[in-house]
Design a protein around this motif. Structure first.
Motif, mmCIF file in Angstrom:
data_model
loop_
_atom_site.group_PDB
_atom_site.id
_atom_site.type_symbol
_atom_site.label_atom_id
_atom_site.label_comp_id
_atom_site.label_asym_id
_atom_site.label_seq_id
_atom_site.Cartn_x
_atom_site.Cartn_y
_atom_site.Cartn_z
ATOM 1 N N SER A 102 -2.040 14.253 -6.213
ATOM 2 C CA SER A 102 -1.325 13.400 -5.264
ATOM 3 C C SER A 102 -1.987 13.458 -3.885
ATOM 4 O O SER A 102 -2.203 12.428 -3.240
ATOM 5 C CB SER A 102 0.137 13.843 -5.175
ATOM 6 O OG SER A 102 0.840 13.035 -4.279
ATOM 7 N N ALA A 103 -2.336 14.650 -3.449
ATOM 8 C CA ALA A 103 -2.988 14.804 -2.141
ATOM 9 C C ALA A 103 -4.334 14.081 -2.100
ATOM 10 O O ALA A 103 -4.668 13.419 -1.108
ATOM 11 C CB ALA A 103 -3.160 16.286 -1.813
ATOM 12 N N ALA A 104 -5.116 14.193 -3.173
ATOM 13 C CA ALA A 104 -6.417 13.512 -3.216
ATOM 14 C C ALA A 104 -6.242 11.997 -3.185
ATOM 15 O O ALA A 104 -6.993 11.280 -2.506
ATOM 16 C CB ALA A 104 -7.196 13.943 -4.461
ATOM 17 N N ILE A 105 -5.253 11.506 -3.901
ATOM 18 C CA ILE A 105 -5.006 10.055 -3.904
ATOM 19 C C ILE A 105 -4.561 9.595 -2.520
ATOM 20 O O ILE A 105 -5.000 8.549 -2.036
ATOM 21 C CB ILE A 105 -3.992 9.688 -5.000
ATOM 22 C CG1 ILE A 105 -4.651 9.873 -6.379
ATOM 23 C CG2 ILE A 105 -3.495 8.253 -4.833
ATOM 24 C CD1 ILE A 105 -3.697 9.800 -7.550
ATOM 25 N N HIS A 106 -3.738 10.382 -1.846
ATOM 26 C CA HIS A 106 -3.334 10.012 -0.487
ATOM 27 C C HIS A 106 -4.535 10.008 0.466
ATOM 28 O O HIS A 106 -4.615 9.144 1.352
ATOM 29 C CB HIS A 106 -2.237 10.935 0.033
ATOM 30 C CG HIS A 106 -0.924 10.728 -0.664
ATOM 31 N ND1 HIS A 106 -0.404 9.486 -0.951
ATOM 32 C CD2 HIS A 106 -0.025 11.620 -1.136
ATOM 33 C CE1 HIS A 106 0.753 9.609 -1.565
ATOM 34 N NE2 HIS A 106 1.002 10.910 -1.693
ATOM 35 N N ARG A 107 -5.461 10.942 0.272
ATOM 36 C CA ARG A 107 -6.675 10.920 1.109
ATOM 37 C C ARG A 107 -7.472 9.641 0.828
ATOM 38 O O ARG A 107 -8.018 9.026 1.746
ATOM 39 C CB ARG A 107 -7.523 12.169 0.858
ATOM 40 C CG ARG A 107 -6.931 13.427 1.460
ATOM 41 C CD ARG A 107 -7.873 14.610 1.401
ATOM 42 N NE ARG A 107 -8.156 15.083 0.060
ATOM 43 C CZ ARG A 107 -7.405 15.958 -0.628
ATOM 44 N NH1 ARG A 107 -6.292 16.452 -0.092
ATOM 45 N NH2 ARG A 107 -7.768 16.349 -1.834
ATOM 46 N N TRP A 108 -7.548 9.225 -0.430
ATOM 47 C CA TRP A 108 -8.228 7.971 -0.784
ATOM 48 C C TRP A 108 -7.504 6.792 -0.126
ATOM 49 O O TRP A 108 -8.144 5.868 0.381
ATOM 50 C CB TRP A 108 -8.265 7.814 -2.309
ATOM 51 C CG TRP A 108 -8.799 6.494 -2.767
ATOM 52 C CD1 TRP A 108 -10.116 6.144 -2.889
ATOM 53 C CD2 TRP A 108 -8.036 5.353 -3.173
ATOM 54 N NE1 TRP A 108 -10.218 4.846 -3.346
ATOM 55 C CE2 TRP A 108 -8.941 4.339 -3.519
ATOM 56 C CE3 TRP A 108 -6.677 5.089 -3.266
ATOM 57 C CZ2 TRP A 108 -8.545 3.086 -3.967
ATOM 58 C CZ3 TRP A 108 -6.265 3.836 -3.712
ATOM 59 C CH2 TRP A 108 -7.204 2.858 -4.054
ATOM 60 N N GLU A 109 -6.168 6.835 -0.110
ATOM 61 C CA GLU A 109 -5.403 5.743 0.500
ATOM 62 C C GLU A 109 -5.622 5.658 2.014
ATOM 63 O O GLU A 109 -5.381 4.596 2.601
ATOM 64 C CB GLU A 109 -3.905 5.918 0.200
ATOM 65 C CG GLU A 109 -3.550 5.635 -1.248
ATOM 66 C CD GLU A 109 -2.080 5.837 -1.548
ATOM 67 O OE1 GLU A 109 -1.527 5.001 -2.282
ATOM 68 O OE2 GLU A 109 -1.490 6.832 -1.062
ATOM 69 N N ASP A 110 -6.097 6.732 2.637
ATOM 70 C CA ASP A 110 -6.388 6.701 4.072
ATOM 71 C C ASP A 110 -7.441 5.662 4.416
ATOM 72 O O ASP A 110 -7.600 5.309 5.594
ATOM 73 C CB ASP A 110 -6.828 8.086 4.570
ATOM 74 C CG ASP A 110 -5.664 9.056 4.699
ATOM 75 O OD1 ASP A 110 -4.503 8.600 4.718
ATOM 76 O OD2 ASP A 110 -5.916 10.269 4.767
ATOM 77 N N ARG A 111 -8.157 5.143 3.437
ATOM 78 C CA ARG A 111 -9.113 4.044 3.656
ATOM 79 C C ARG A 111 -8.372 2.731 3.872
ATOM 80 O O ARG A 111 -8.981 1.681 3.943
ATOM 81 C CB ARG A 111 -10.009 3.863 2.424
ATOM 82 C CG ARG A 111 -10.778 5.051 2.010
ATOM 83 C CD ARG A 111 -11.475 4.832 0.674
ATOM 84 N NE ARG A 111 -11.906 3.460 0.495
ATOM 85 C CZ ARG A 111 -12.104 2.881 -0.684
ATOM 86 N NH1 ARG A 111 -11.910 3.549 -1.791
ATOM 87 N NH2 ARG A 111 -12.510 1.640 -0.761
ATOM 88 N N PHE A 112 -7.054 2.782 3.912
ATOM 89 C CA PHE A 112 -6.174 1.624 3.956
ATOM 90 C C PHE A 112 -6.166 0.935 2.602
ATOM 91 O O PHE A 112 -6.223 -0.284 2.469
ATOM 92 C CB PHE A 112 -6.542 0.642 5.075
ATOM 93 C CG PHE A 112 -5.334 -0.034 5.652
ATOM 94 C CD1 PHE A 112 -4.519 0.638 6.541
ATOM 95 C CD2 PHE A 112 -5.002 -1.318 5.278
ATOM 96 C CE1 PHE A 112 -3.391 0.025 7.070
ATOM 97 C CE2 PHE A 112 -3.881 -1.937 5.798
ATOM 98 C CZ PHE A 112 -3.066 -1.267 6.694
ATOM 99 N N ALA A 113 -6.111 1.766 1.571
ATOM 100 C CA ALA A 113 -6.006 1.303 0.192
ATOM 101 C C ALA A 113 -4.653 1.761 -0.342
ATOM 102 O O ALA A 113 -4.028 2.656 0.211
ATOM 103 C CB ALA A 113 -7.132 1.899 -0.642
ATOM 104 N N MET A 114 -4.222 1.142 -1.426
ATOM 105 C CA MET A 114 -2.956 1.549 -2.041
ATOM 106 C C MET A 114 -3.147 1.756 -3.530
ATOM 107 O O MET A 114 -3.623 0.860 -4.241
ATOM 108 C CB MET A 114 -1.878 0.476 -1.824
ATOM 109 C CG MET A 114 -1.449 0.339 -0.382
ATOM 110 S SD MET A 114 -0.033 -0.764 -0.163
ATOM 111 C CE MET A 114 -0.645 -2.311 -0.768
ATOM 112 N N ALA A 115 -2.772 2.939 -3.988
ATOM 113 C CA ALA A 115 -2.790 3.203 -5.420
ATOM 114 C C ALA A 115 -1.655 2.402 -6.057
ATOM 115 O O ALA A 115 -0.580 2.264 -5.483
ATOM 116 C CB ALA A 115 -2.617 4.689 -5.693
#
Length: 194
Positions: A142-155
């Motif tokens: 979950s933390a890694a996905i949230h870091r990926w979402e920091d690119r202004f992306a949404m899982a």
């Protein structure tokens, strides 16, 4: 001169939930904790190359055709987890539904499930209950996905399994679709995206 392009990644993660990935989870899968840790490192390492992330979540209520409270034997005892229940056993009275009004529909479900030839009906331990800790994505992932979402992306989160009348192993369609519930039908949007 040929210009090299980097491969883009479209990641699909299936049911990375605490009940499957935590050794204390209701349906822990040996090795799953290490798998989500590796997957989290992959998401971090390839963060800029991942275009999309889709996560399926097994999502149940306690009242569910695959949980013990749905069924009882002739003495009124619930089946143990991992018990298989067949249409023939329901018809013979070996098993019955705890709610008499659910008997006919449950029998139709078991017949349809058996007719598909894919899976037997199994009574599972209570797991991935909506709102409980076991339903959550493993924290490291979950933390890694949230870091990926920091690119202004949404899982994209795909919940499945909340219809109590059918099992929903795939993010694409329930094992026996409920004609009254579109969430159990083919997930056309997901299929098109993938």
């Amino acid at each position: 001169m040929v210009k090299k392009t980097k491969t883009r990644i479209h990641l699909v993660v299936i049911d990375p939930q605490n009940d499957f990935c935590d050794p204390q989870g209701a349906l822990y899968v040996p090795g799953a904790r290490e798998d989500v840790e590796r997957l989290a490192r992959l998401v971090d390492r390839l963060r800029e190359r991942i275009d999309d992330i889709h996560i399926t979540l097994d999502s149940h209520r306690r009242v569910d055709i695959s949980h013990p409270m749905w069924w009882s034997d002739a003495r009124g005892r619930a089946p143990d987890p991992f018990t298989r229940i067949t249409a023939a056993e329901l018809e013979s009275g070996r098993w019955k539904t705890t709610q008499p009004s659910a008997q006919d529909r449950s029998l139709a479900y078991l017949r349809a499930l058996e007719g598909s030839g894919r899976y037997p009906h199994v009574v599972w331990p209570y797991h991935c209950l909506i709102g409980d800790q076991g339903h959550n994505v493993a924290p490291v992932l979950s933390a890694a996905i949230h870091r990926w979402e920091d690119r202004f992306a949404m899982a994209d989160v795909i919940t499945k399994g909340s219809n109590p009348w059918t099992e929903h192993f795939s993010g694409v369609q329930a094992e026996v679709p409920d004609p009254e519930d579109p969430s159990t039908q083919v997930n056309v949007g997901l299929v098109r995206t993938l």
